[in-house]
Write a protein that holds these residues in place. Structure first.
Motif, short mmCIF file in Angstrom:
data_model
loop_
_atom_site.label_atom_id
_atom_site.label_comp_id
_atom_site.label_asym_id
_atom_site.label_seq_id
_atom_site.Cartn_x
_atom_site.Cartn_y
_atom_site.Cartn_z
N UNK A 1 79.26 95.45 42.03
CA UNK A 1 79.56 96.60 42.88
C UNK A 1 78.07 96.75 43.39
N UNK A 2 77.34 97.16 42.26
CA UNK A 2 76.05 97.35 42.50
C UNK A 2 75.26 97.61 41.18
N UNK A 3 73.76 98.00 40.45
CA UNK A 3 73.14 97.76 39.78
C UNK A 3 74.18 98.32 37.92
N UNK A 4 74.65 98.86 38.17
CA UNK A 4 75.43 99.79 37.06
C UNK A 4 76.21 99.20 36.12
N UNK A 5 77.02 98.30 37.31
CA UNK A 5 78.24 97.63 37.12
C UNK A 5 77.71 95.82 36.13
N UNK A 6 76.54 95.79 36.98
CA UNK A 6 76.02 94.88 36.26
C UNK A 6 75.38 95.15 35.38
N UNK A 7 74.77 96.17 35.23
CA UNK A 7 73.57 96.02 33.38
C UNK A 7 75.07 96.32 32.55
N UNK A 8 76.63 96.82 32.40
CA UNK A 8 77.03 97.24 31.59
C UNK A 8 76.98 95.81 31.01
N UNK A 9 77.22 95.16 31.51
CA UNK A 9 77.99 93.51 31.14
C UNK A 9 76.90 93.11 30.50
N UNK A 10 76.06 93.35 30.18
CA UNK A 10 74.14 92.35 29.73
C UNK A 10 74.49 92.83 28.43
N UNK A 11 74.91 91.85 27.08
CA UNK A 11 74.73 91.98 26.08
C UNK A 11 73.63 92.91 25.59
N UNK A 12 72.86 91.75 25.37
CA UNK A 12 70.74 91.92 25.43
C UNK A 12 69.74 92.88 26.30
N UNK A 13 69.65 94.10 26.26
CA UNK A 13 68.73 93.73 27.63
C UNK A 13 67.30 93.58 26.99
N UNK A 14 67.07 93.68 25.99
CA UNK A 14 65.16 92.80 25.92
C UNK A 14 65.67 91.18 26.38
N UNK A 15 66.66 90.56 26.77
CA UNK A 15 66.61 88.84 26.99
C UNK A 15 66.55 89.07 28.63
N UNK A 16 67.00 90.51 29.42
CA UNK A 16 66.48 90.43 30.50
C UNK A 16 65.09 90.40 31.41
N UNK A 17 65.06 90.08 32.08
CA UNK A 17 63.31 89.18 32.62
C UNK A 17 63.30 89.66 33.89
N UNK A 18 62.30 90.01 34.80
CA UNK A 18 63.07 90.60 36.46
C UNK A 18 61.55 89.97 36.71
N UNK A 19 62.30 89.31 38.12
CA UNK A 19 60.53 88.80 38.68
C UNK A 19 59.86 90.00 39.74
N UNK A 20 58.47 89.96 39.76
CA UNK A 20 57.53 91.49 40.49
C UNK A 20 56.76 90.50 40.78
N UNK A 21 56.13 90.72 41.97
CA UNK A 21 54.94 90.60 42.09
C UNK A 21 54.06 91.33 41.70
N UNK A 22 54.33 92.70 41.60
CA UNK A 22 53.45 93.52 41.22
C UNK A 22 53.10 93.14 39.29
N UNK A 23 53.77 92.47 38.48
CA UNK A 23 54.05 92.20 37.36
C UNK A 23 52.63 91.26 37.11
N UNK A 24 52.02 91.83 35.82
CA UNK A 24 50.79 91.35 35.26
C UNK A 24 51.37 89.98 34.36
N UNK A 25 52.29 89.87 33.83
CA UNK A 25 52.62 88.78 32.71
C UNK A 25 53.30 87.73 33.21
N UNK A 26 52.91 86.98 33.16
CA UNK A 26 53.26 84.64 33.67
C UNK A 26 54.85 84.72 33.21
N UNK A 27 55.19 84.62 34.14
CA UNK A 27 56.13 83.60 33.94
C UNK A 27 56.39 82.19 33.07
N UNK A 28 55.31 81.69 33.03
CA UNK A 28 54.61 80.67 31.87
C UNK A 28 54.06 81.18 30.81
#
Length: 163
Positions: free
Chosen positions: A61-88
Motif C-alpha cells: 500500500x505504501x513505503x512503510x508497509x514495504x519497509x516492514x518486510x525487509x529483514x536486513x536494511x543494510x542490503x537495500x540499494x536505492x538507485x539515484x542519479x544523484x548518488x556518488x557510488x556506482x552500482x559497478x
C-alpha cells in the motif's frame, strides 16, 4: 533471488518489461503504491502480460508497509542519479533489494533518507537518466553476474584505488 522494488511506478509498459525481466532472471518484483496505472490486460499486454502469471510479485500500500518486510536494511540499494557510488563498485549478494523510483522524478528524499546505500549508473552528461527498464536491466545483470561467480567460487574482491 534478487528483490526488485519499484516505488510508485507510473508507466505500465516499463513495469511490464521489468516484470518480464524478473521472470527471466528469477527475481522477485515488489511494487509500492500508488501506481500511475491499473495492472490489467490492456496496460501490460505488449510488454509483459504473457509472463505475468509466472512472476513472483508482491504489492504494498505504501513505503512503510514495504519497509516492514525487509529483514536486513543494510542490503537495500536505492538507485539515484544523484548518488556518488556506482552500482559497478558494489558487492551484490543473493537476496539484495534493488530499489527504483518513479519514472518522472525517481525516489523521493524521504525514501532516500531512510536507507544508507545509494547507487548511480554512470552515464554520459548528454542525458538526464536512462529509461527505468534499462536501468533495472543494467543493475540486475551486474548483480546476477556477481552472484553467479560467487556460487562457482570464481569471485574475488578487487580493491579499486581511487586516488
Amino acid at each position: 533471488m534478487l528483490n526488485i522494488v519499484l516505488v510508485e511506478p507510473e508507466i505500465p509498459n516499463n513495469t511490464g518489461n521489468i516484470g518480464r525481466l524478473c521472470v527471466g532472471t528469477e527475481s522477485r518484483l515488489h511494487l509500492v503504491h500508488p501506481f500511475g496505472f491499473v495492472i490489467n490486460d490492456k496496460n501490460l499486454k505488449r510488454s509483459g502480460l504473457d509472463y505475468w502469471v509466472h512472476l513472483d510479485v508482491s504489492e504494498y500500500a505504501d513505503v512503510d508497509e514495504w519497509i516492514s518486510t525487509i529483514p536486513d536494511r543494510s542490503r537495500v540499494f536505492l538507485m539515484s542519479s544523484h548518488a556518488e557510488k556506482s552500482y559497478l563498485e558494489t558487492d551484490f549478494q543473493d537476496g539484495d533489494w534493488l530499489v527504483f523510483g518513479k519514472e518522472s522524478v525517481g525516489l523521493s528524499k524521504e525514501v532516500l533518507d531512510r536507507f544508507e546505500n545509494h547507487l548511480t549508473i554512470p552515464m554520459s552528461k548528454l542525458i538526464r537518466s536512462f529509461n527505468i527498464a534499462n536501468s533495472v536491466a543494467f543493475v540486475v545483470g551486474e548483480a546476477k553476474r556477481q552472484i553467479s561467480l560467487k556460487k562457482r567460487g570464481c569471485f574475488r574482491n578487487v580493491i579499486l584505488n581511487t586516488d
